[in-house]
Design a protein around this motif. Structure first.
Motif, PDB file in Angstrom:
ATOM      1  N   GLY A   1      37.470 -13.370 -30.712  1.00  0.00           N
ATOM      2  CA  GLY A   1      39.019 -13.056 -30.476  1.00  0.00           C
ATOM      3  C   GLY A   1      39.834 -14.221 -30.933  1.00  0.00           C
ATOM      4  N   ASP A   2      39.521 -15.183 -30.792  1.00  0.00           N
ATOM      5  CA  ASP A   2      40.450 -16.479 -31.010  1.00  0.00           C
ATOM      6  C   ASP A   2      40.590 -16.717 -32.414  1.00  0.00           C
TER       7      ASP A   2
ATOM      8  N   ARG B   1      42.531 -13.723 -34.126  1.00  0.00           N
ATOM      9  CA  ARG B   1      43.822 -13.733 -33.929  1.00  0.00           C
ATOM     10  C   ARG B   1      44.640 -14.697 -34.955  1.00  0.00           C
ATOM     11  N   SER B   2      43.641 -15.699 -35.446  1.00  0.00           N
ATOM     12  CA  SER B   2      44.260 -16.989 -36.370  1.00  0.00           C
ATOM     13  C   SER B   2      44.233 -16.398 -37.797  1.00  0.00           C
TER      14      SER B   2
ATOM     15  N   ASN C   1      41.099 -22.003 -33.961  1.00  0.00           N
ATOM     16  CA  ASN C   1      42.365 -21.374 -34.525  1.00  0.00           C
ATOM     17  C   ASN C   1      42.355 -21.984 -36.032  1.00  0.00           C
TER      18      ASN C   1
ATOM     19  N   GLU D   1      49.315 -19.103 -35.547  1.00  0.00           N
ATOM     20  CA  GLU D   1      48.948 -17.461 -35.211  1.00  0.00           C
ATOM     21  C   GLU D   1      50.041 -16.761 -34.504  1.00  0.00           C
TER      22      GLU D   1
ATOM     23  N   VAL E   1      42.895  -6.998 -35.296  1.00  0.00           N
ATOM     24  CA  VAL E   1      43.838  -7.448 -34.234  1.00  0.00           C
ATOM     25  C   VAL E   1      45.235  -6.814 -34.496  1.00  0.00           C
TER      26      VAL E   1
ATOM     27  N   GLY F   1      48.655  -9.400 -31.802  1.00  0.00           N
ATOM     28  CA  GLY F   1      47.904 -10.587 -31.093  1.00  0.00           C
ATOM     29  C   GLY F   1      46.622 -10.185 -30.347  1.00  0.00           C
ATOM     30  N   ARG F   2      46.230  -9.239 -30.089  1.00  0.00           N
ATOM     31  CA  ARG F   2      45.214  -8.806 -29.525  1.00  0.00           C
ATOM     32  C   ARG F   2      44.036  -8.354 -30.296  1.00  0.00           C
ATOM     33  N   PRO F   3      42.787  -8.470 -30.027  1.00  0.00           N
ATOM     34  CA  PRO F   3      41.604  -7.979 -30.963  1.00  0.00           C
ATOM     35  C   PRO F   3      41.377  -6.696 -30.350  1.00  0.00           C
TER      36      PRO F   3
ATOM     37  N   TYR G   1      38.323  -8.873 -24.627  1.00  0.00           N
ATOM     38  CA  TYR G   1      38.737 -10.286 -24.700  1.00  0.00           C
ATOM     39  C   TYR G   1      39.230 -10.766 -23.247  1.00  0.00           C
TER      40      TYR G   1
END
Ligand SMILES: [Zn+2]
Length: 479
Positions: free
Chosen positions: A118-119, A122-123, A335, A416, A430, A433-435, A440
Motif C-alpha cells: 500500500g505504501d 501510494r508513492s 516511500n 506522494e 491507487v 491516496g488509497r490502494p 490497507y
C-alpha cells in the motif's frame, strides 16, 4: 474481445519517453491513450477510438516507478525500534545485532506485505522486487494488489551471530541453505507461471558472505537457465567487506567477478563499500570501472543506510563511471518519492557538490535504470507499446504550488501527497491516496499486534538475553 480504451486528454504535463535521446522529456498539453495491454498513444491529439475520456487539465503524468529492492517480511514491523541503535564495534551497523532479533508470527506476514505494498503503490511504485522468505500469502497478496511484482525468495547457508557486541560470527548449515535454495526456485517458477501475468521471480542468495562460492555459482546457473535476474546483498556493510577481505583478499565486486556473477543480469544490493569508499582500507579505484564494464546493476537504497550514518560515495560518481544505478526503498518508510529526494541529498553531501546528481538523473534511476536492471524495455517509460504503468500528480495541490518545474516540485517538496491516481496495466491501483485492491486499514491494525508480539520476543531472540527495554529503549523517558 474488445478492449476498454481510455484517453487522458489535454494533460498539462506528460513526462514522456523520447526515443531519440532515450530519456524523459516534458510534453505539454498532450494526450495519452491506453488499454490493459499498454499505451496506444503518447503525444499530441489522439484521434483514435476510445471508450472513456479523462481530463488531464491540471495534471502531470509520470511513468510508474521501479523499486528494485525492498523487503516485506519483518521490515514493516521494525518501525520505531532500532533507529537509534547500532553495534559500535561494527561501524555502528544495527543489522547484525538488532534487526536480526525481530520475529514475525506467520499469520502477520500477509498484513506486513499489504502495508508495504500500500505504501509503495501510494508513492508511485508500479514495479517492485520483494526480497523475503516465502510464505503462503506472498503470491496471492502481490497479485491482488495489482502491482507488477518480482518475488526474490532469499536463501543462505550461514546465519549471523554477534558475540558480545563486538565480533560478527557465521554459523554455517549448508544443508538448510540448499533446502531453502530448492524451495526458492519452486517459488520463482510458480511466480513466473502465475495467471495474473504480472508476477515474476528473481534468484536471490541473501548475502554474499552467508553463501558459499558453490551456492552463489549454482544460484547464478539456475537464474541463467531460467533467464531471470539474480540479486544479492553485497558491499552493504564494512563488517561484510572486512570478512570478504579476510576470506578471499577481494572486495565484494571483485569476488562476484571472480565467481562469474558480475554481469548484466546481476542486481547488487547495495554496493556501498567498494574499493574507492573512504571507509575501506583499499587504496585502489578498480570497482566502479569493473561494475560498469560488466554492466551489473546496483540497487541504491539511501534512506536505510543514511539512518545509520552510511552513504554511497556517490550516486553521481557511480553514474559518471557508467554504472547502472537503480533505486530501491529497502525497509520502511516504503516511500519511493522520499527515497528519491534522499538520493539527491545524499549524493550531493557525499559528492560534496550540488552538481553530483541532477533531479532528472534520479528520475532516470527510479525508472529506466530499474527497467534495465530487470532486462525490460516496456516499463519505466511513457511510450507507445510500453505497459500502461503510470501515475497522475495533481499540480493544483498546495505542496505543488507554485509550478515552474513540476518534477522538481514533486521530488523536492510534495512527494506522494500530490499523487491522485496510480495505474498498472491500465488498471487503477491507487485512487485519492488509497490502494484500491488491498485492505490497507485492516492490515494496519494487524501490524500493531504483530509489533507488540515482536517486542515481547526481543529478549528471547537475543543471545545475551537482554530485555526489550535495554535493546530498544524509547526515544524519550516515560514520566
Ligand atoms: Zn536489503
Amino acid at each position: 474481445m474488445r478492449k476498454n480504451i481510455r484517453v487522458i486528454r489535454n494533460t498539462d504535463t506528460i513526462v514522456a519517453f523520447d526515443q531519440r535521446t532515450e530519456g524523459h522529456v516534458y510534453l505539454s498539453d498532450g494526450d495519452i491513450a491506453f488499454d490493459e495491454d499498454g499505451f496506444i498513444h503518447v503525444g499530441g491529439r489522439y484521434d483514435g477510438h476510445f471508450d472513456e475520456e479523462i481530463s488531464g487539465k491540471g495534471k502531470m503524468v509520470l511513468p510508474g516507478l521501479v523499486n528494485v529492492h525492498c523487503h516485506s517480511g519483518e521490515e514493516p514491523i521494525s518501525k520505531g525500534l532500532f533507529e537509534d541503535a547500532g553495534t559500535a564495534a561494527l561501524w555502528g551497523n544495527a543489522l547484525y545485532e538488532y534487526s536480526n532479533l525481530i520475529e514475525i508470527s506467520p499469520d502477520a506476514l500477509g498484513a506486513s506485505l499489504t502495508v508495504m505494498l500500500g505504501d509503495l503503490l501510494r508513492s508511485g511504485v508500479t514495479t517492485l522486487i520483494d526480497i523475503a522468505a516465502p510464505h503462503d500469502a506472498w503470491l496471492p497478496t502481490l497479485a491482488k494488489s495489482g502491482a507488477r511484482a518480482y518475488v526474490a525468495p532469499g536463501f543462505r547457508e550461514a546465519s549471523w551471530h554477534v558475540e558480545q557486541s563486538r565480533r560478527l560470527d557465521f554459523i554455517w548449515d549448508k544443508g538448510r541453505g540448499r533446502e531453502a535454495f530448492a524451495r526458492a526456485l519452486e517459488v520463482v517458477d510458480s511466480a513466473r507461471e502465475h495467471p495474473s501475468g504480472r508476477l515474476g521471480g528473481i534468484v536471490s542468495p541473501s548475502q554474499i558472505e552467508t553463501c558459499s562460492a558453490e551456492l552463489l555459482q549454482d544460484a547464478a546457473e539456475a537464474a541463467r537457465a531460467r533467464r531471470v535476474p539474480i540479486t544479492v546483498h553485497a558491499a552493504q556493510t564494512m563488517a561484510e567487506h572486512e570478512e570478504l577481505l579476510r576470506r578471499t583478499g577481494l572486495t565484494a565486486v571483485q569476488y562476484l567477478d571472480a565467481l562469474g556473477l558480475l554481469a548484466d543480469d546481476l542486481i547488487i544490493g547495495h554496493c556501498i563499500f567498494v574499493d574507492s569508499h573512504a571507509w575501506t582500507r583499499q587504496r585502489t579505484e578498480l570497482d566502479l570501472a569493473l561494475l560498469a564494464e560488466r554492466r551489473a546493476s546496483v540497487a541504491h537504497c539511501p534512506v536505510t543506510f543514511a539512518r545509520s550514518g552510511m552513504v554511497l560515495q556517490s550516486l553521481g560518481r557511480y553514474r559518471r563511471s557508467g554504472v547502472n544505478v537503480a533505486l530501491g526503498t529497502d525497509s520502511y518508510p516504503f516511500n519511493m518519492l522520499e527515497e528519491m529526494r534522499q538520493a539527491i541529498i545524499c549524493a550531493r553531501i557525499a559528492g560534496g557538490s550540488v552538481f553530483d546528481v541532477e533531479t532528472s538523473g534520479v528520475l532516470e534511476a527510479a525508472t529506466l535504470a530499474g527497467a534495465r536492471a530487470l532486462g525490460r524495455q516496456d516499463i519505466g517509460r511513457l511510450a507507445r507499446g510500453a505497459k500502461a504503468d503510470f501515475f497522475l500528480v495533481d499540480l493544483k495541490h498546495a505542496a505543488m504550488q507554485p509550478v515552474y518545474d513540476p518534477l522538481r516540485n514533486l521530488l523536492h517538496c510534495a512527494a506522494e501527497r500530490a499523487i491522485d491516481a496510480v495505474y498498472v496495466d491500465g488498471a487503477l491501483v491507487v485512487e485519492k491516496g488509497r490502494p484500491t485492491n488491498l485492505d490497507y486499514q485492516g492490515a494496519l491494525r494487524q501490524l500493531q499486534e504483530a509489533q507488540d508480539f515482536a517486542v515481547r520476543r526481543l529478549g528471547a531472540n537475543d543471545p545475551a538475553r537482554r530485555s526489550s527495554a535495554t535493546l530498544a529503549p524509547r526515544s524519550l523517558p516515560s514520566m
